[in-house]
Structure formats: C-alpha cells, structure tokens
Design an enzyme around this catalytic site. Sequence first.
Site, PDB file in Angstrom:
ATOM      1  N   HIS A  65       0.860  -1.190   0.000  1.00 16.58           N
ATOM      2  CA  HIS A  65       0.000   0.000   0.000  1.00 16.58           C
ATOM      3  C   HIS A  65       0.897   1.242   0.000  1.00 16.58           C
ATOM      4  O   HIS A  65       1.482   1.599   1.026  1.00 16.58           O
ATOM      5  CB  HIS A  65      -0.914  -0.016   1.230  1.00 16.58           C
ATOM      6  CG  HIS A  65      -1.880   1.121   1.297  1.00 16.58           C
ATOM      7  ND1 HIS A  65      -3.233   0.966   1.464  1.00 16.58           N
ATOM      8  CD2 HIS A  65      -1.694   2.460   1.210  1.00 16.58           C
ATOM      9  CE1 HIS A  65      -3.829   2.139   1.491  1.00 16.58           C
ATOM     10  NE2 HIS A  65      -2.900   3.079   1.332  1.00 16.58           N
ATOM     11  N   HIS A  67       1.600   5.270  -2.268  1.00 11.61           N
ATOM     12  CA  HIS A  67       1.041   6.308  -3.151  1.00 11.61           C
ATOM     13  C   HIS A  67       2.191   6.932  -3.932  1.00 11.61           C
ATOM     14  O   HIS A  67       2.621   8.047  -3.640  1.00 11.61           O
ATOM     15  CB  HIS A  67       0.293   7.372  -2.335  1.00 11.61           C
ATOM     16  CG  HIS A  67      -0.940   6.864  -1.665  1.00 11.61           C
ATOM     17  ND1 HIS A  67      -2.197   6.964  -2.241  1.00 11.61           N
ATOM     18  CD2 HIS A  67      -1.119   6.227  -0.488  1.00 11.61           C
ATOM     19  CE1 HIS A  67      -3.086   6.421  -1.429  1.00 11.61           C
ATOM     20  NE2 HIS A  67      -2.462   5.959  -0.361  1.00 11.61           N
ATOM     21  N   LYS A  70       1.806  10.496  -5.378  1.00 13.43           N
ATOM     22  CA  LYS A  70       1.843  11.662  -4.490  1.00 13.43           C
ATOM     23  C   LYS A  70       3.240  11.948  -3.960  1.00 13.43           C
ATOM     24  O   LYS A  70       3.516  13.044  -3.475  1.00 13.43           O
ATOM     25  CB  LYS A  70       0.924  11.437  -3.281  1.00 13.43           C
ATOM     26  CG  LYS A  70      -0.559  11.385  -3.576  1.00 13.43           C
ATOM     27  CD  LYS A  70      -1.344  11.372  -2.263  1.00 13.43           C
ATOM     28  CE  LYS A  70      -2.846  11.377  -2.497  1.00 13.43           C
ATOM     29  NZ  LYS A  70      -3.390  10.039  -2.838  1.00 13.43           N
ATOM     30  N   HIS A 215      -9.528   2.085   0.903  1.00 10.83           N
ATOM     31  CA  HIS A 215      -9.163   2.814   2.111  1.00 10.83           C
ATOM     32  C   HIS A 215     -10.447   2.880   2.949  1.00 10.83           C
ATOM     33  O   HIS A 215     -11.473   3.333   2.449  1.00 10.83           O
ATOM     34  CB  HIS A 215      -8.741   4.250   1.793  1.00 10.83           C
ATOM     35  CG  HIS A 215      -7.379   4.389   1.181  1.00 10.83           C
ATOM     36  ND1 HIS A 215      -7.056   3.914  -0.063  1.00 10.83           N
ATOM     37  CD2 HIS A 215      -6.263   4.987   1.657  1.00 10.83           C
ATOM     38  CE1 HIS A 215      -5.790   4.204  -0.322  1.00 10.83           C
ATOM     39  NE2 HIS A 215      -5.288   4.861   0.684  1.00 10.83           N
ATOM     40  N   GLU A 218     -10.361   5.918   7.811  1.00 13.33           N
ATOM     41  CA  GLU A 218      -9.089   6.536   8.209  1.00 13.33           C
ATOM     42  C   GLU A 218      -9.401   7.746   9.088  1.00 13.33           C
ATOM     43  O   GLU A 218      -9.209   8.895   8.698  1.00 13.33           O
ATOM     44  CB  GLU A 218      -8.266   6.922   6.964  1.00 13.33           C
ATOM     45  CG  GLU A 218      -6.844   7.335   7.317  1.00 13.33           C
ATOM     46  CD  GLU A 218      -5.995   7.676   6.102  1.00 13.33           C
ATOM     47  OE1 GLU A 218      -6.487   7.543   4.967  1.00 13.33           O
ATOM     48  OE2 GLU A 218      -4.837   8.078   6.297  1.00 13.33           O
ATOM     49  N   ASP A 315       2.445   3.324   2.886  1.00  8.48           N
ATOM     50  CA  ASP A 315       1.526   4.422   2.594  1.00  8.48           C
ATOM     51  C   ASP A 315       2.304   5.584   1.969  1.00  8.48           C
ATOM     52  O   ASP A 315       3.100   5.381   1.083  1.00  8.48           O
ATOM     53  CB  ASP A 315       0.749   4.835   3.847  1.00  8.48           C
ATOM     54  CG  ASP A 315      -0.650   5.369   3.520  1.00  8.48           C
ATOM     55  OD1 ASP A 315      -1.047   5.295   2.337  1.00  8.48           O
ATOM     56  OD2 ASP A 315      -1.337   5.845   4.432  1.00  8.48           O
ATOM     57  N   ASN A 316       2.126   6.787   2.472  1.00 11.43           N
ATOM     58  CA  ASN A 316       2.655   7.969   1.784  1.00 11.43           C
ATOM     59  C   ASN A 316       4.117   8.241   2.130  1.00 11.43           C
ATOM     60  O   ASN A 316       4.597   7.833   3.180  1.00 11.43           O
ATOM     61  CB  ASN A 316       1.811   9.183   2.155  1.00 11.43           C
ATOM     62  CG  ASN A 316       0.372   9.006   1.735  1.00 11.43           C
ATOM     63  OD1 ASN A 316      -0.356   8.228   2.326  1.00 11.43           O
ATOM     64  ND2 ASN A 316      -0.029   9.712   0.702  1.00 11.43           N
TER      65      ASN A 316
HETATM   66 ZN   LIG Z   1      -3.222   5.112   1.370  1.00  5.70          ZN
END
Ligand SMILES: [Zn+2]
Length: 421
Positions: A65, A67, A70, A215, A218, A315-316
């Site tokens: 997972h 991104h 981004k 998602h 969250e 994630d990010n």
């Molecule tokens: Zn995410």
Amino acid sequence: MMDFRTLPDGPLRLENVTVPACLVGQAGGLVRTALSLDGGRIAGKGGTPVDMGGAMVLPCFVDMHTHLDKGHIWPRSPNPHGTFTGALETVRADHARWSAEDVGRRMDFALRCAFAHGTRAIRTHLDSMEGQDAISWPMFAAARDRWRGRIDLQAACLIGCDGFSRDGAFRDTADIVADHGGVLGMVLYPVDDLADRIEGFLEMAAARGLEADFHVDETLDPGSETLRALADIVTATGFDAPVTVGHCCSLSAQAEARALDTLDRVAAAGLNMVSLPMCNLYLQDRHAGRTPRMRGITLVHEARARGISVSFASDNTRDPFYAYGDLDILEVLRQATRIGHLDHAGDDWVRTVLDHPAAACGFAAPSLAPGAPADLVLFRAREWTELFARPQADRIVLRQGRAIDRTLPDYAELDDLMETP
Ligand SMILES: [Zn+2]
C-alpha cells in the site's frame, strides 16, 4: 560484514546465518542455518562456504500500500497543519501540476529508494479523479515495464466514495483500470447511500474481473463504520475476488465489543487488512496545542487472532499525508513493532511484510526455500533487538544472487519540479 562485490562468481554457501523460523517451516523464533546460492537462486546445498557470523537474512520485501503518484511533493505542497483535512486539500491543489513527466519522475525516484532498501514488489494507489486517470495510468504502465525484473508493480485507482456513481465518470476509470491490469480502489467514509455505492462498485469490479482495494475508516471517529458495511456486503453478495482494506483506524476508537464484532465480520468476509502505522501516527489525533493520545493503528493483534491476513505497508512518502518516509519496509516493520507492541506477541510478525502482502495482492511469495530467486536482504544484526535498534543503512541487498548498488537518489534531482510555477 562480507563485501559481496569482491566474491568470485559461482555457487556460495552462506553459513551461520540467522533467519526467522517461520520462513523455513520451523516453530519458534530465530534459527541459525545455512543458505546455498547458485545461479541466482537459492539452492539445496553446495557452494563455496562463507561464514556470515550470525547475520540475519530475509527475503526481499513486499510493500502492498503506497502512493507513488503523491510522493515527494512536500517541498512545493507541505501540509499546513499536519491534519487529514490539510492533506486532502493540499494534494487536491497540487493535482494541477501532475503531468506525466511530473508524476513519472517522482515515481521513479521513489522506486529507486524502495529498490535500494530491498523491496521487490509494490502496489500503489493512483489518484484517478477528474481526468488524472488518463495521465497517470499510461505513465504507470510504462514505469511497470521499465522496472520489470527489479520491482513487480501493481496499481489501484483511488477516488472518494462520494465521487462514485454507477453511470458516471467512474465507469470510464474502471475501464482504464481494466485495460491496464489494475485493481479497483475507492476510499470509504460515511455517506448516506454508502451501501448502494459499495454494491455498485463491487458490481463494476466483478463485471471486469478486477480485485478490490479500499481505504476505510481513516479516522478516529468511532461512528465511521464503513469497514463493517463493506464486510457485510462482501459476504452477502459473495463477491469472490480478493478484497483489501487499508487503515481501519476507527476500530481503535470504538467500544471493544463493537470493534471485535466488526472484526468477526471481516474474518467471515475474508478481507485482507493492511495497516499503515507511520501515516496514522502522523495524521491521527492531531490537534493544535494538544499532545496526541491515540496511535491510530488498527487492531492488528485481534485481527490476527481471528485468522485475518494482516500486513503493514508504507503508505505515503514526503507528501501532505506523511511528511517523511522512504519506502523502506524495514522502517515500517520497526515502527509497527514499537507502535503496535508486536514484540512479546509471537514470532512471525515479519510475515506481515513478506508472504501476507504477497498473498493478498497475488505477488510471488518471498521465500528462502531452494529454487526461490536469491533476492535477499542481509543485515549485520543477528537478532531482533539489533535489527530494530539501528536503521540498517549498511544492509546488503542481493537480487538474483548479486549485490545491487544501494546508493539512494539525491533529493536535488527533484528540485526543478518543486519550483513555484
Ligand atoms: Zn493510502
């Protein structure tokens, strides 16, 4: 530590290495063993012996997972307050700059980081609203081709569930996803007709033979129960492709009995859970002038106790949802261990960044078994406390038996993308 670049070609036998017992079919914690490498693969025996002094060895990682689209926009688009709302609004404004070149260069930068840290498979979400899908998906497909043999790549589309309708633009997005062999993804949060949207979404996925990746919840608002709704709908409809749910933070803020009942439904539906603990720690329970009390991590112990597949992922990275990160899944596991008290709770949590995410996504399973590719990460650490005490910046990554160049890309490469337009 052995310098693999100076070793002669030919079969090797890495003697006196330390591996998690769960990865070699044994019970218990860490075990000392030997690994033979021959022709880029793990072999059953043989090879020139090399004493590894107890060094820990893991198969290369799976990060399920992320991104990548981004990533690394922080210098030009920092989160103004570190909040979830600030992240959403800042990224939305940054979308205007997401040309194929902009996304592609940042994505490539991130992939080089992940590769250097020892990751060999990644699923990324791709923002796919308002025409971004037509830009990002072809660019992603080109990156997937370029990286083939180094990092296996998958992508899932990302839209908010209030942007979904059965007959709107999302149908075209779903077609683009199908054309590119992707996964159908959406963000779930409480909306009035949530159940109808989830049903319509799963129908679209089923019609195209796509897996699903959501998602969900969250937030620390205990009233956010989209996970519960999704689990019940998957069970009721019999949707039978793999379904992944990420975040699931609100479970940690709910009454215990209610949260556990929802997890029972998740188990019954066969959903795969992925927790993103570093991003949660950054965004959740953030209020100006107030010390955060909650960690945001979902109920990973209770989920595993119910037989639910649990993974951890990055994630990010360096974007408004998370200011830090470098797609180093060892950092994720180290932080998850501390945030979620994975220590003193069983011996096989390392599987949450190896075979669990691989099975959830359909990547080849990371393995130390004879015949598996010699895609390995070697550490000076000889046990968990040594492994998690340091960043392991001096780890060695072998791909098909050969040490890769682990030099990380320089942030200055992206400076021209960060200038004010
Ligand atoms: Zn995410």
